[in-house]
Design an enzyme around this catalytic site. Structure first.
Site, PDB file in Angstrom:
ATOM      1  N   GLU A 222      -3.423   7.376  -5.468  1.00 21.95           N
ATOM      2  CA  GLU A 222      -3.630   6.850  -6.820  1.00 21.95           C
ATOM      3  C   GLU A 222      -4.882   7.462  -7.454  1.00 21.95           C
ATOM      4  O   GLU A 222      -5.868   7.709  -6.752  1.00 21.95           O
ATOM      5  CB  GLU A 222      -3.778   5.330  -6.746  1.00 21.95           C
ATOM      6  CG  GLU A 222      -2.529   4.656  -6.223  1.00 21.95           C
ATOM      7  CD  GLU A 222      -2.742   3.193  -5.899  1.00 21.95           C
ATOM      8  OE1 GLU A 222      -3.767   2.607  -6.304  1.00 21.95           O
ATOM      9  OE2 GLU A 222      -1.869   2.625  -5.234  1.00 21.95           O
TER      10      GLU A 222
ATOM     11  N   HIS B  93      -0.709   0.127 -10.124  1.00 20.31           N
ATOM     12  CA  HIS B  93      -1.445  -0.769  -9.231  1.00 20.31           C
ATOM     13  C   HIS B  93      -2.065  -1.924 -10.011  1.00 20.31           C
ATOM     14  O   HIS B  93      -3.255  -2.215  -9.891  1.00 20.31           O
ATOM     15  CB  HIS B  93      -2.539  -0.008  -8.458  1.00 20.31           C
ATOM     16  CG  HIS B  93      -2.940  -0.720  -7.193  1.00 20.31           C
ATOM     17  ND1 HIS B  93      -3.478  -0.075  -6.103  1.00 20.31           N
ATOM     18  CD2 HIS B  93      -2.883  -2.029  -6.841  1.00 20.31           C
ATOM     19  CE1 HIS B  93      -3.725  -0.949  -5.131  1.00 20.31           C
ATOM     20  NE2 HIS B  93      -3.372  -2.142  -5.571  1.00 20.31           N
TER      21      HIS B  93
ATOM     22  N   ARG C 275       0.856  -1.174   0.000  1.00 22.55           N
ATOM     23  CA  ARG C 275       0.000   0.000   0.000  1.00 22.55           C
ATOM     24  C   ARG C 275       0.904   1.240   0.000  1.00 22.55           C
ATOM     25  O   ARG C 275       1.893   1.284   0.730  1.00 22.55           O
ATOM     26  CB  ARG C 275      -0.915   0.035   1.241  1.00 22.55           C
ATOM     27  CG  ARG C 275      -2.088  -0.943   1.175  1.00 22.55           C
ATOM     28  CD  ARG C 275      -3.137  -0.524   0.155  1.00 22.55           C
ATOM     29  NE  ARG C 275      -4.249  -1.475   0.054  1.00 22.55           N
ATOM     30  CZ  ARG C 275      -4.305  -2.488  -0.815  1.00 22.55           C
ATOM     31  NH1 ARG C 275      -3.321  -2.700  -1.649  1.00 22.55           N
ATOM     32  NH2 ARG C 275      -5.357  -3.277  -0.826  1.00 22.55           N
TER      33      ARG C 275
END
Lengths: 332, 338
Positions: free
Chosen positions: A278, A296, A249
């Site tokens: 993000e 991601h 994360r």
């Protein structure tokens, strides 16, 4: 409102409803896997009503919610779901769920830990190789026509013999460690508690681990304790040749401080699949050749997504049949 | 005294230098500088280097190298039979690259010249790089990195899912030291290994196929780890790529000419194979332009050996082989000349 199937009509009394506020990627890509004889989906995102009104009108008897990073389960949301007994996420991470509130109210939580371990480990080691051996940077060099023009690309750094600090030695960290050994790396780790049956040296703090490592790979979850755990102090002891890889994360790393260290050459490089905000990536990173940036995505494969969807459905079907949950999150 | 200290050319007297064994250095101006460490060598040897002279190499060798016993071949500089014919006293060629295809090994054998190889100094780095290329191709690492840098993530462009590594059937073409190290790594990623080689290796636990075509038929990924010879030139051709199939991936860390590059480009353009990771090409440093636009291809500039550590180890090995030769001790890494 479409009525293509009886089951998709949220007013049907037949099957218990599973609330979905926003679809997780696995639902968007593999929706057909979520068709079950034991439940139907209540798709909040298809309504034009504001969320709290939708929940008040339609979700009063909902016992289960399927959530994702894009639709966190906060105390406010829980308050609007008086019948809630189960929160399911299709991810390994649970940082988007208010676990304290769930525990307080006796709400069970299940996640998809385990199904992403192998693919995550492949990706983490792939990013480490990429940074140390400059694979993506060299690819750019070739595509920009620089090989004939400027000659050979720069030397990278050997993997074998590197001391790699694994932060968090759960399923994911263990899978990473196993792969690193095949490259002749020395594995060290930090975890909340030492694991007696594990052959790698244990360090009780991330700072001590970083001081003794050439690279760090972040394999832990995001919690109040791990937020910004990797900060300037840790990065400075990792050192000028140090490389950090994060596919866990973004907020585990103090991103602002990491960017400063990278720009100033205080660490050697980074492989990042996750970021604090993000899809925004700090602009300064775009100009750096010793950084590999991934949206991601690098962990995900169709196989892990299918496995995640099967686990979600399995947990839901168990729940609605009063059977034990398959992958409950144990509160510590 | 300068002989044993940290190498500094000026600290040696002319007399001391002339007492040192003479080593001819052959290096093409285009080879990477990483392969040649003058200071390391000058501490131990008197270097005879045609590039130090304005004379053309041919006449330089005739005039200065007739009595030279040892030759250091830097990187992929060609050592042809013509060159060897100008070196009647030559007994040793010290290679400094992973491959030996640029040296006329047949002529060396005929003349009783021993060749030493780079041994294992590059093996692990090449194997690491091959695995890195494979993960990159399957999981689109470089392509995605490019998209993020082009600010396409923020635009919410959908990104395709990558391909799982585990469960892939990996076919190693040439199971020498490099191929074995690649196999060892990929096993821990959950791949299964099969191979083809000139001869079956009985002590090896992986299934053997006697032709590359059969290997390709039974593989999802081909990794080229063999040397370039007459037999292996264009060993990856149309037929092999058809056998590999649409989901197939090719990784080449051997030599560019192992693959029919024109055919590879066509297969990639037509989606007849899934992707490729290439470190070598038929006409380096020129890469087929069509590859630049492809997202399912990762391109490296012949850099699989490029680490600080491997070049440091190479210098030690080169000096070690030369010292052994001049003191009549066993060479460290004599090459088999078949």
């Amino acid at each position: 409102m479409e009525h293509h199937q009886e089951r998709s009509d949220h007013r049907s009394q037949d099957l218990p409803q599973v609330l979905v506020i926003k679809p997780p990627p696995v639902l968007t890509l593999f929706e057909d896997k979520f068709i079950s004889s034991k439940f139907q989906l209540l798709k909040a995102w298809e309504s034009t009503l504001p969320l709290d009104q939708f929940l008040t009108n339609y979700a009063g008897s909902v016992r289960a919610v399927l959530c994702s990073g894009a639709s966190p389960i906060t105390a406010d949301i829980i308050r609007l779901l008086p019948s809630l007994q189960l929160v399911i996420t299709a991810s390994a991470g649970v940082n988007h769920i208010d676990l304290t509130e769930c525990r307080r109210l006796g709400i069970a939580v299940t996640n998809a830990a385990g199904v992403f371990s192998d693919d995550g480990a492949d990706a983490a080691v792939g990013l480490l190789i990429d940074v140390l051996r400059k694979v993506s940077a060299a690819d750019r060099y070739v595509r920009n026509g620089l090989w004939p023009a400027k000659g050979d690309y720069a030397l990278g750094s050997k993997l074998g013999g590197k001391r790699v600090g694994v932060v968090g030695l759960g399923g994911f960290g263990s899978a990473v460690a196993k792969r690193l050994e095949a490259f002749g790396c020395t594995v060290l780790y930090n975890s909340r508690t030492q694991k007696p049956s594990v052959p790698y040296p244990f360090y009780s703090t991330v700072l001590e681990l970083a001081a003794d490592s050439d690279s760090l790979i972040i394999c832990c979850g995001l919690t109040a304790e791990t937020r910004h755990m990797i900060n300037r102090e840790v990065l400075l002891v990792l050192g000028k040749q140090g490389v950090i890889v994060n596919i866990a994360r973004g907020a585990i790393i103090n991103e602002k401080e990491m960017v400063e260290c990278l720009v100033r050459g205080e660490i050697g490089g980074a492989g990042l699949d996750v970021f604090e905000n993000e899809p925004n990536v700090p602009e300064e990173l775009f100009g750096l050749d010793n950084v590999v940036l991934s949206p991601h995505r690098v962990v995900f494969t169709p196989e892990s997504f299918v496995a995640a969807s099967e686990l979600v459905v399995g947990n839901l079907e168990a729940f609605f049949s009063n059977k034990p949950l398959l992958s409950p999150v144990i509160y510590e | 005294m300068g002989y044993h200290q940290k190498p500094q050319y000026l600290s040696k007297t002319l007399e001391q230098d002339l007492l040192l064994p003479r080593v001819l250095v052959l290096r093409s101006p285009s080879v990477p500088s990483f392969f040649f460490s003058k200071s390391h060598l000058q501490a131990h040897f008197h270097l005879v280097d045609p590039l130090d002279s304005p004379e053309p190499t041919h006449s330089f060798l005739s005039r200065h190298a007739a009595s030279v016993l040892a030759l250091l071949c830097v990187a992929s500089t060609r050592v042809s039979s013509e060159t060897l014919s100008l070196l009647p006293s030559l007994k040793l060629v010290v290679a400094s690259s992973a491959g030996l295809d640029h040296i006329d090994l047949g002529e060396c054998r005929r003349r009783g010249i021993t060749v030493t190889s780079a041994g294992q100094v590059f093996t692990e780095d090449v194997a690491d790089f091959a695995v890195g290329l494979l993960i990159d191709v399957l999981r689109r690492v470089s392509a995605s990195d490019g998209c993020v840098r082009a600010r396409l993530w923020a635009e919410k462009r959908p990104f395709p899912l990558g391909v799982k590594l585990g469960g892939n059937r990996v076919g190693i073409v040439g199971l020498g030291r490099i191929g074995s190290e690649v196999a060892k790594r990929l096993i821990d990623f959950g791949c299964s290994i099969a191979y083809c080689s000139r001869k079956e290796k009985p002590s090896v636990p992986y299934p053997y196929y006697s032709t590359v075509s059969e290997l390709a038929t039974n593989s999802d990924v081909l990794i080229l780890c063999c040397s370039l010879t007459k037999e292996t030139h264009h060993i990856i051709n149309k037929g092999v790529m058809e056998a590999l199939g649409k989901e197939g991936v090719i990784i080449n860390i051997g030599r560019g000419a192992l693959i029919d590059e024109k055919e590879l480009v066509k297969f990639l353009q037509q989606g007849q194979i899934l992707g490729a990771g290439l470190d070598v090409y038929e006409n380096e440093p020129h890469v087929s332009q069509e590859l630049f636009a492809m997202e399912n291809v990762v391109l490296a500039p012949h850099a699989a050996v490029y680490t600080l550590e491997s070049f440091a180890a190479l210098q030690e090995l080169v000096v070690g082989n030369l010292k052994a030769f001049f003191s009549n001790k066993p060479l460290l890494t004599p090459a088999q000349l078949e």
